[in-house]
Design an enzyme around this catalytic site. Structure first.
Site, PDB file in Angstrom:
ATOM      1  N   SER A   7      28.915  17.908  13.075  1.00  0.00           N
ATOM      2  CA  SER A   7      28.207  19.171  13.015  1.00  0.00           C
ATOM      3  C   SER A   7      27.506  19.567  14.323  1.00  0.00           C
ATOM      4  CB  SER A   7      27.170  19.131  11.886  1.00  0.00           C
ATOM      5  OG  SER A   7      26.212  18.134  12.120  1.00  0.00           O
ATOM      6  N   LYS A  14      19.905  20.736  19.193  1.00  0.00           N
ATOM      7  CA  LYS A  14      20.615  21.166  17.973  1.00  0.00           C
ATOM      8  C   LYS A  14      19.636  21.888  17.056  1.00  0.00           C
ATOM      9  CE  LYS A  14      23.418  19.214  14.182  1.00  0.00           C
ATOM     10  NZ  LYS A  14      24.015  17.970  13.652  1.00  0.00           N
ATOM     11  N   SER A  37      28.242  13.159  13.192  1.00  0.00           N
ATOM     12  CA  SER A  37      28.026  14.463  13.836  1.00  0.00           C
ATOM     13  C   SER A  37      27.610  14.440  15.297  1.00  0.00           C
ATOM     14  CB  SER A  37      26.999  15.265  13.055  1.00  0.00           C
ATOM     15  OG  SER A  37      27.626  15.837  11.947  1.00  0.00           O
TER      16      SER A  37
HETATM   17  N1  GLN Z   1      31.095  15.516   8.702  1.00  0.00           N
HETATM   18  C1  GLN Z   1      30.072  14.848   7.970  1.00  0.00           C
HETATM   19  C2  GLN Z   1      29.550  15.766   6.896  1.00  0.00           C
HETATM   20  O1  GLN Z   1      30.023  16.841   6.800  1.00  0.00           O
HETATM   21  C3  GLN Z   1      28.967  14.390   8.876  1.00  0.00           C
HETATM   22  C4  GLN Z   1      27.951  15.416   9.165  1.00  0.00           C
HETATM   23  C5  GLN Z   1      26.796  14.876   9.975  1.00  0.00           C
HETATM   24  O2  GLN Z   1      26.867  13.782  10.518  1.00  0.00           O
HETATM   25  N2  GLN Z   1      25.720  15.649   9.995  1.00  0.00           N
HETATM   26  O3  GLN Z   1      28.677  15.442   6.153  1.00  0.00           O
END
Ligand code: GLN
Length: 485
Positions: free
Chosen positions: A149, A74, A173
């Site tokens: 994400s 990532k 994410s």
């Molecule tokens: N969807 C969550 C956010 O937007 C989690 C994102 C993540 O785990 N990086 O913060």
């Protein structure tokens, strides 16, 4: 035969490498061929370094646990010599000078960090639509998001464009995109894997974890990455157990709790049915199942979006046009360097979070928002402590619905935040969780993957892997592959 290497598990590739049937170069070439054929459609990769990967493959030590296995990373994690964008315009042109500890440990275990994959900008989002660089599509339905994400990490594994990948999980994410793309993704306990070299979003919630086709492959990656690191003072000193062995240990006698707050109105019936089928499968395999309660669940989304944005506003202050990445043209003065560089470099969601986070930390509002959120966080952690007195694992859906349509939530960020309800509590509590494929639900004429979430005690990764491994022994959802292009 070798053109299907890109679809194999690490375990299978290791066997074939060690038997001398294939060489590590064949794997890199096979993955590269799949990328050439499909990535224009899927949109997973931001960068790859095929030449260096082939060199590393030729030099691979096959006696190492991950010898010769390519890994997609990532793009919020540093890989020496590769660009690091955080899927933002803000970091354009930046090339990492060092490996994150997780990456260095994978290399030491023989793996080849092969390329960087798309995500939401600075890991903020649930769909990968917040990437400033490209659109990533769900291999099961190209009109849908891969989740986020870590959407690129999930999509490339699901599409056969990677064997395994690294994701990060601050509020779901890893687990949510794994669920949306029909793969296995684990968020380890906070501090189990070093955060050194991970670009910080919300430092008290962030973690790196494995994304893979099977629990066993995830265990192999975790085995290599876990453990204390002097470069991350929050990394845990506890010894690293044999995760790979745990995968085969079954669930006899394990106690699984179903939180009543995770099976409420609003969950799509197909998601609920698939999750319950998996729970019954684990029960048949020898686990006991009972209803539990996590009473503060309804406050998790509000709490998370206060704490995460507060931490993000502090962490992202470093992107100021002076030290890293983008700087505006012809600023009239220093103030303008900051203002314009940040205005130009950050996307709308990142700005929204910096503004929210700055607000909840500002004097006069700190006690009402940030201070209160920290107290609720403690209550949420206690909910889990109570629950884990009675059960070893907590099971439920990863997300109330399957993969969203691209653009579905574009006009209403709050609606998207609400869909994080089942994943963010694990981050607030610092515990571990995993998503494993448990079936499909029909939507718009397409079958979309559904993930079962299992959550475990702090340092309970072996429990997660026991259950995930057993479920994958008795089911075959994880073996299904999307037909792409
Ligand atoms: N969807 C969550 C956010 O937007 C989690 C994102 C993540 O785990 N990086 O913060």
């Amino acid at each position: 035969m070798s053109d299907a290497l890109n679809e194999c598990t690490v375990v299978e590739l290791r066997r074939r490498l060690r038997a001398g049937e294939i060489c590590a170069r064949d794997i890199v070439l096979s993955v590269e061929a799949a990328i050439a054929a499909r990535d224009e459609v899927i949109g997973g990769y931001l960068h790859r370094d095929v030449e260096r990967a082939l060199e590393a493959a030729d030099a691979a030590d096959l006696s190492l646990p991950l010898g010769g296995i390519p890994v997609a990373v990532k793009d919020v994690i540093n890989v020496a010599g590769q660009p690091l964008t955080c899927a933002s315009k803000m970091l354009g042109g930046y090339v990492s000078t060092w490996d994150a500890t997780a990456v260095a440990r994978l290399r030491a275990a023989g793996a080849i960090p092969f390329g960087k994959v798309n995500c939401d900008e600075f890991a903020m989002g649930s769909t990968t639509e917040n990437s400033a660089l490209r659109v990533t599509r769900n291999p099961w339905d190209l009109e849908r998001v891969p989740g986020g994400s870590s959407g690129g990490s999930a999509a490339v594994v699901a599409a056969g464009e990677a064997i395994v990948s690294l994701g990060t999980d601050t509020g779901g994410s890893i687990r949510q995109p794994a669920s949306f793309c029909g793969i296995t993704g684990m968020k380890p306990t906070y501090g189990r894997v070093s955060r050194s070299g991970l670009v910080a979003y919300a430092s008290s919630l962030d973690g790196i974890g494995p994304m893979a086709r099977t629990a066993e492959d995830a265990a192999l990656l975790l085995q290599a990455m876990a453990g204390h690191d002097v470069l991350d003072s929050t990394s845990l000193r506890e010894g690293v157990p044999d995760y790979v062995a745990a995968v085969g240990q079954g669930v006899k006698g394990m106690r699984i709790g179903l939180p009543k707050e995770y099976f409420v109105e609003g969950i799509e019936p197909g998601v609920r049915a698939a999750v319950m089928e998996a729970v019954r499968g684990l029960e048949r395999a020898g686990a006991t199942v009972k209803e539990i309660t996590l009473p503060h669940t309804e406050y998790a989304v509000a709490t998370y979006y206060i704490i995460a944005t507060a931490e993000a506003s502090a962490n992202l202050a470093r992107f100021d046009g002076i030290r890293y990445g983008h700087r505006c043209e012809d600023p009239a003065n220093l103030r303008e360097v900051y203002d314009r560089s940040r205005a130009e470099g950050f996307g709308a969601e990142v700005k929204r979070r910096i503004i929210l986070g700055t607000y909840v930390l500002s004097s006069g509002y700190y006690d009402a928002y940030y201070g209160k959120a920290q107290k609720v966080r403690t209550l949420i952690r206690r909910d889990f402590e109570e629950a884990f007195r009675e059960v070893d694992l907590i099971a439920g859906p990863v997300c109330p619905v399957p993969a969203f349509r691209i653009g579905e939530h574009a006009a209403d960020p709050l609606e998207m935040y609400l869909a994080d309800i089942f994943t963010i509590a694990a981050n607030l509590a610092g515990i571990c969780g995993i998503s494993v494929p448990c079936g499909f639900t029909e939507s718009g004429g397409k079958n979309l993957p559904v993930g079962l979430q299992l959550m475990g005690r702090p340092l309970g990764e072996s429990d997660l892997l026991r259950a995930a491994g057993e479920w994958q022994r008795v089911s075959d959802w994880h073996l299904r592959r999307p037909v792409v292009g």
